[in-house]
Write an enzyme that holds these catalytic residues in place. Structure first.
Site, mmCIF file in Angstrom:
data_model
loop_
_atom_site.group_PDB
_atom_site.id
_atom_site.type_symbol
_atom_site.label_atom_id
_atom_site.label_comp_id
_atom_site.label_asym_id
_atom_site.label_seq_id
_atom_site.Cartn_x
_atom_site.Cartn_y
_atom_site.Cartn_z
ATOM 1 C CE LYS A 62 -4.174 -1.776 2.263
ATOM 2 N NZ LYS A 62 -5.323 -1.351 3.092
ATOM 3 C CD GLU B 35 0.540 12.871 -1.211
ATOM 4 O OE1 GLU B 35 0.185 14.055 -1.151
ATOM 5 O OE2 GLU B 35 0.221 12.097 -2.139
#
Length: 445
Positions: free
Chosen positions: A405, A409
């Protein structure tokens, strides 16, 4: 507030609107979001791209609800966390692991008992926050990325991808993907990047997309080359292709690892027979139609990252100064391709978020910035915060290579609401404005 020009404000607003309910199941929801042109400097992307602003609001709301009900803050969240199969505010299903309770519990456990105050004017508080955030670009933008992987005659591997590495380890991750698939040591992989004369287009290092996009492109290209090598090695080893594996620069029979042949020998056989030893792969992100303009429903993102951050803060009620004492950040990264780089992202994002929470005050008056340099706009240094403890979890369910994943950010997003939660716990009153400067804290106390 988009300032005088739209620039990226509509997209930042879109992300904030979608993230507005937070990582919680909300059956009855209406979100009204407006971007406004003003006589201020134009605004653009900041790490998190709309996610941190929404998180500060929804986590402050969850703390307020829990306090009003006299309920434990974690218990309230536990009852309402999104789970796999639930849908977001736009009706998009959560299809991968949503380890919210796990990350919050682990972070709070690692935070430990509350520190005793060392003076009468010091108040100690602990807080935490959870979040969900997308990675990869909006699904109706037709995102693509290319990567080229080839094996040289000496058994070394070359990767070509136009990936701008901003210091987050994007290039090294591509090398690790190719090394894993083709069974060679990392020292025998060379990556050419950010040279348009040598590399195919891989897109921008934005939207936490590079590992997802270029990583998958590299994985596709490497798997195509691997199929050729394994097919030829199976003939040399006289076993079925599915019983051949690659490791340590050699091809071997799974049932009898001693029965092996050097990868370089396999490569030379392939070259002599004209078999392809390189592949240029194009990874295209799944495409969807834009949101329904009437209902706001539809698919927006490839996937989501989930995590939590817990911290402890000391508040001087005489001066308003907030001192961070401890911080623990815990996230599900899906699969850590480069564990050191992933931990660095989690730590760096947390520290940047803590600076966003406590120091970085962009002051604008009459359309003019009052804090134009680092003398007025304060950035955190290594002396301002304690080391952030990183807990990295791997569900293996992401849509990136090997189930990874994106974390670049998202790692920032839970920091500011966690600090606000700790400060409100210390002083017994909610805080509603960032950064939490001494002046603002004193006004609340």
């Amino acid at each position: 507030d988009s300032g005088a020009y739209p620039y990226l404000s509509p997209y930042v607003l879109l992300y904030s609107a979608i993230m507005a309910p937070g990582p919680y199941r909300v059956d009855n929801l209406f979100v009204d979001a407006v971007a406004v042109a003003t006589n201020n400097p134009f605004t653009s992307a900041f790490r998190g791209f709309g996610g941190p602003q929404a998180a500060f609001a929804y986590e402050g709301q969850m703390d307020a609800v829990a306090d009003r009900l006299g309920m434990d803050r974690l218990e309230l969240r536990r009852r309402n966390y999104l789970r796999t199969g639930d849908t977001t505010s736009t009706g998009q299903p959560v299809e991968t692991a949503a380890w919210l309770e796990e990350t919050a519990t682990r972070a709070l456990h690692a935070l430990g008992e509350k520190t005793e105050p060392w003076a009468d004017h010091i108040r100690i508080g602990q807080g935490f926050s959870s979040y969900f955030q997308s990675y990869g670009r909006i699904t109706w933008l037709h995102d693509t990325s290319q990567a080229w992987v080839g094996v040289e005659l000496d058994g070394t591997v070359t990767v070509r991808a136009g990936v701008p590495d901003l210091g987050a380890g994007q290039v090294n991750s591509l090398a690790q993907i190719a090394a894993e698939v083709l069974g060679v040591p990392l020292t025998r992989v060379t990556v050419y990047h950010t040279d348009t004369a040598l590399t195919p287009l891989s897109g921008t290092s934005t939207a936490t997309r590079q590992l997802y996009m270029s990583g998958n492109a590299t994985l596709q290209a490497a798997n195509t080359v691997r199929k050729v090598l394994v097919g030829r090695a199976s003939q040399l080893l006289e076993v079925e292709p599915e019983k051949v594996d690659l490791a340590d620069s050699a091809a071997f029979a799974v049932d009898n690892p001693a029965d092996c042949v050097l990868l370089a020998d396999v490569v030379r056989r392939c070259a002599a027979e004209g078999l392809p030893l390189a592949n240029l792969a194009l990874f295209s992100a799944p495409f969807s139609e834009p949101l329904d303009p009437e209902t706001g429903q539809g698919r927006v993102f490839p996937d989501f990252t989930f995590g939590s951050l817990a911290c402890e803060a000391a508040v001087d009620v005489e001066t308003g100064e907030v001192t961070l004492l401890k911080a623990v950040t815990c996230h599900d990264v899906g699969r850590a391709i480069n564990r050191t780089a992933a931990e660095g992202q989690l730590s760096g994002g947390a520290n940047q978020g803590l600076g966003y929470a406590l120091l970085e005050d962009m002051q604008v008056k009459g359309g003019r910035i009052q804090t134009p340099s680092l003398a007025e706009y304060l950035l955190p240094t290594s002396m301002d915060f304690p080391p952030v403890q990183v807990i990295l979890l791997e569900s293996g369910t992401g849509v990136g290579p090997f189930g990874a994943k994106g974390i670049g950010e998202p790692s920032l997003t839970p920091a500011a609401p966690a600090v606000a939660s700790a400060v409100s716990d210390a002083i017994g009153k909610p805080v509603r404005e960032l950064p939490l400067t001494p002046e603002r804290v004193l006004r609340v106390v």
